[in-house]
Each structure stands twice: as structure tokens, then as C-alpha cells.
Design an enzyme around this catalytic site. Sequence first.
Site, mmCIF file in Angstrom:
data_model
loop_
_atom_site.group_PDB
_atom_site.id
_atom_site.type_symbol
_atom_site.label_atom_id
_atom_site.label_comp_id
_atom_site.label_asym_id
_atom_site.label_seq_id
_atom_site.Cartn_x
_atom_site.Cartn_y
_atom_site.Cartn_z
ATOM 1 N N ARG A 142 0.817 -1.222 0.000
ATOM 2 C CA ARG A 142 0.000 0.000 0.000
ATOM 3 C C ARG A 142 0.843 1.261 0.000
ATOM 4 O O ARG A 142 0.409 2.313 -0.472
ATOM 5 C CB ARG A 142 -0.990 -0.016 1.182
ATOM 6 C CG ARG A 142 -2.140 -0.990 0.983
ATOM 7 C CD ARG A 142 -3.093 -0.982 2.165
ATOM 8 N NE ARG A 142 -2.471 -1.465 3.381
ATOM 9 C CZ ARG A 142 -2.364 -2.744 3.735
ATOM 10 N NH1 ARG A 142 -2.867 -3.672 2.955
ATOM 11 N NH2 ARG A 142 -1.759 -3.101 4.844
ATOM 12 N N GLU B 284 5.189 -10.665 15.571
ATOM 13 C CA GLU B 284 4.717 -11.311 16.795
ATOM 14 C C GLU B 284 4.876 -12.831 16.682
ATOM 15 O O GLU B 284 5.327 -13.505 17.599
ATOM 16 C CB GLU B 284 3.249 -10.931 17.028
ATOM 17 C CG GLU B 284 2.822 -11.165 18.447
ATOM 18 C CD GLU B 284 1.409 -10.691 18.687
ATOM 19 O OE1 GLU B 284 0.826 -10.079 17.775
ATOM 20 O OE2 GLU B 284 0.896 -10.955 19.781
#
Length: 184
Positions: free
Chosen positions: A72, A109
Site C-alpha cells: 500500500r 509477533e
Amino acid sequence: MTDQPRERTMSADIERLRQAIRNVPDFPQPGIQFKDITPLLADPQLFELSVDLMTAPYQQGDIDAVVGIDARGFIFAAAAARKLSAGFVPVRKKGKLPYQTIEKSYDLEYGSNTVAMHVDAVPSGARVLLLDDLLATGGTAAAALQLLGNLEADIKEAVFLIELDFLGGRKGLGDVSARSLIHY
Ligand code: AMP
């Protein structure tokens, strides 16, 4: 006193951008509040406004290359590059660039990611702006900045449409000045 009306216009503009960002809960996985920018991009005035505000401190000739992060970030970086009459340079996910690359891995994560740039993407000393749609934990932008540092670019600023302040991502960007239009 004199610049109050301008500040008011600016915050009204930011509010218009904010209203066009759609929050999608639990995408792409449970617990993530995904900031969907497609309604903003689909509005010609808001798309132009977002690029104008991201590039506002600069004039044509100030920047050699606008560096966009896959995927993006490309949308804003390409438009910003045209506006500043600068080149466009992609930071891509590993395995997508065809020529020789430099790469940087960083932890997520769960698992890790790797970003890459062409070895000759920017010449040493090139004045660059790094652009992405969103600063979250900062891992992606920090990796991109490290690659630009390896190429000895003159990094002017890292600019984001959105910053998730509660994740503290800008702490990982070191000395590079970071600016975001919309904060959550
Ligand atoms: P990070 O490396 O954690 O700063 O993540 C930044 C990258 O992940 C950006 O390129 C964003 O496009 C994407 N991203 C992370 N979190 C979100 C979110 N909540 N909504 C939309 N995009 C996100």
C-alpha cells in the site's frame, strides 16, 4: 494568532481523511483492527489531499527519490514522487525483485518478515523520503530505513498516512524524523 485559520483548515482536512478510513475488526486475524484505506483512495479529492499533506514540507527538486513500502505504500509513494518530480523506488517483500538485492529480516509477533531493495536502487547521498500507509510496531519501516542506510541514502523523513500510537513504532526508527497524518 495569524496562523490559526490555517491550523483549523489543516485539522479539518485531517478529520476528512480520518472519516474515510474504515476500521475492519478481526482482519486478517482475530484481534487486529485493520485500517482499510480503500474508501480514501477511491475519493479523488481525499486521495489528492493525502498526498498533498504527506509531501507538504517539500518542493520540486528537494527530494531525489520517494521510497514506498510493499504494497500500500507504493500507492502513496508513486503519487508523491510524481508531485515532487522525484523518482519512485520500491521496498519489496523478499523474492519479488529480479536483480541483485540487499535484504533485512525482522521479527513479527509470530515468525519473521524480510524486505528487499535492489543494490543500485538509490545512489549514495540521494535525498529520500520513505512512505508507507501505516506505522504499527515499526518493524517494517525500521528494516526499510536500515536498507536505505546501507545504500548511504540521505533520509529526510519517514512519512505515514496513519500511525497506531499505542504500539510505539516510532521508537524503533532511531534518529530518523517520522511524521504521520492520522493518529489512533
Ligand atoms: P509494522 O511493521 O508493525 O509497523 O506494520 C506496518 C505494515 O503492516 C504496514 O505496511 C501496514 O500496511 C501493515 N499494517 C500493520 N497493522 C495494520 C493495521 N492495523 N491496519 C492496516 N495495515 C496494517
